[in-house]
Design an enzyme around this catalytic site. Structure first.
Site, PDB file in Angstrom:
ATOM      1  N   ARG A  19      13.023  11.796   6.698  1.00 36.89           N
ATOM      2  CA  ARG A  19      12.065  12.847   6.350  1.00 36.89           C
ATOM      3  C   ARG A  19      10.994  12.244   5.451  1.00 36.89           C
ATOM      4  O   ARG A  19      11.265  11.347   4.653  1.00 36.89           O
ATOM      5  CB  ARG A  19      12.753  14.014   5.633  1.00 36.89           C
ATOM      6  CG  ARG A  19      13.754  14.758   6.486  1.00 36.89           C
ATOM      7  CD  ARG A  19      13.022  15.580   7.552  1.00 36.89           C
ATOM      8  NE  ARG A  19      13.942  16.312   8.385  1.00 36.89           N
ATOM      9  CZ  ARG A  19      14.096  16.106   9.686  1.00 36.89           C
ATOM     10  NH1 ARG A  19      13.409  15.166  10.293  1.00 36.89           N
ATOM     11  NH2 ARG A  19      14.928  16.822  10.385  1.00 36.89           N
TER      12      ARG A  19
ATOM     13  N   HIS B 293       5.830  11.179  15.439  1.00 32.29           N
ATOM     14  CA  HIS B 293       7.139  11.790  15.173  1.00 32.29           C
ATOM     15  C   HIS B 293       7.570  12.591  16.396  1.00 32.29           C
ATOM     16  O   HIS B 293       7.362  13.781  16.501  1.00 32.29           O
ATOM     17  CB  HIS B 293       7.061  12.673  13.927  1.00 32.29           C
ATOM     18  CG  HIS B 293       8.383  13.251  13.537  1.00 32.29           C
ATOM     19  ND1 HIS B 293       9.468  12.480  13.245  1.00 32.29           N
ATOM     20  CD2 HIS B 293       8.787  14.531  13.395  1.00 32.29           C
ATOM     21  CE1 HIS B 293      10.494  13.260  12.929  1.00 32.29           C
ATOM     22  NE2 HIS B 293      10.099  14.506  13.028  1.00 32.29           N
TER      23      HIS B 293
END
Length: 131
Positions: free
Chosen positions: A46, A94
């Protein structure tokens, strides 16, 4: 074992940690200093795990030789962000995977049946654990 202990002397660090209060900012100067000189980072956890300025400093000092980043604190990454121009960084979109409709349906049905039968669902979020 703490993250810092596991990383001590490592040539590569691959971050897959869930984001919790304990892991926010875990990829920082202290951790980078524990890696082997010239280590490489692959960051797919993250964005909030990474202290961005600490990574830039570790790359500029050659404590780390390269990093590949798939996630960022701010997404999309602003056009003027220093990551875009850094020669030791590789940035990837991502995109973990494409959802396969048949697999998604299978997982939803399995979870619904488990909950109906008083069992736990494998993919349920546990707020007490933070993920």
């Amino acid at each position: 074992m703490a993250v810092t202990e596991a990383a001590t002397g490592a040539d590569y660090l691959i971050n897959l940690l869930p984001l919790t209060k304990a892991t926010e900012g875990a990829l920082n100067a202290d951790l980078f200093a524990r890696l082997a000189p010239g280590a490489r980072l692959i960051q797919i956890g993250r964005g909030e795990h990474l202290v961005e300025g600490d990574l830039i400093a570790a790359l500029d000092s050659s404590q780390m030789s390269a990093a590949s980043l798939d996630v960022f604190r701010q997404a999309p990454l602003p056009a003027d962000h220093p990551f875009w121009a850094h020669p030791k960084l590789r940035l990837t979109p991502h995109l973990a995977s494409h959802t396969l409709p048949d697999e998604l349906v299978r997982q939803v049905i399995a979870c619904a049946r488990a909950l109906r039968d008083g069992e736990t669902c494998d993919s349920i979020v546990d707020p007490a654990r933070g993920y």
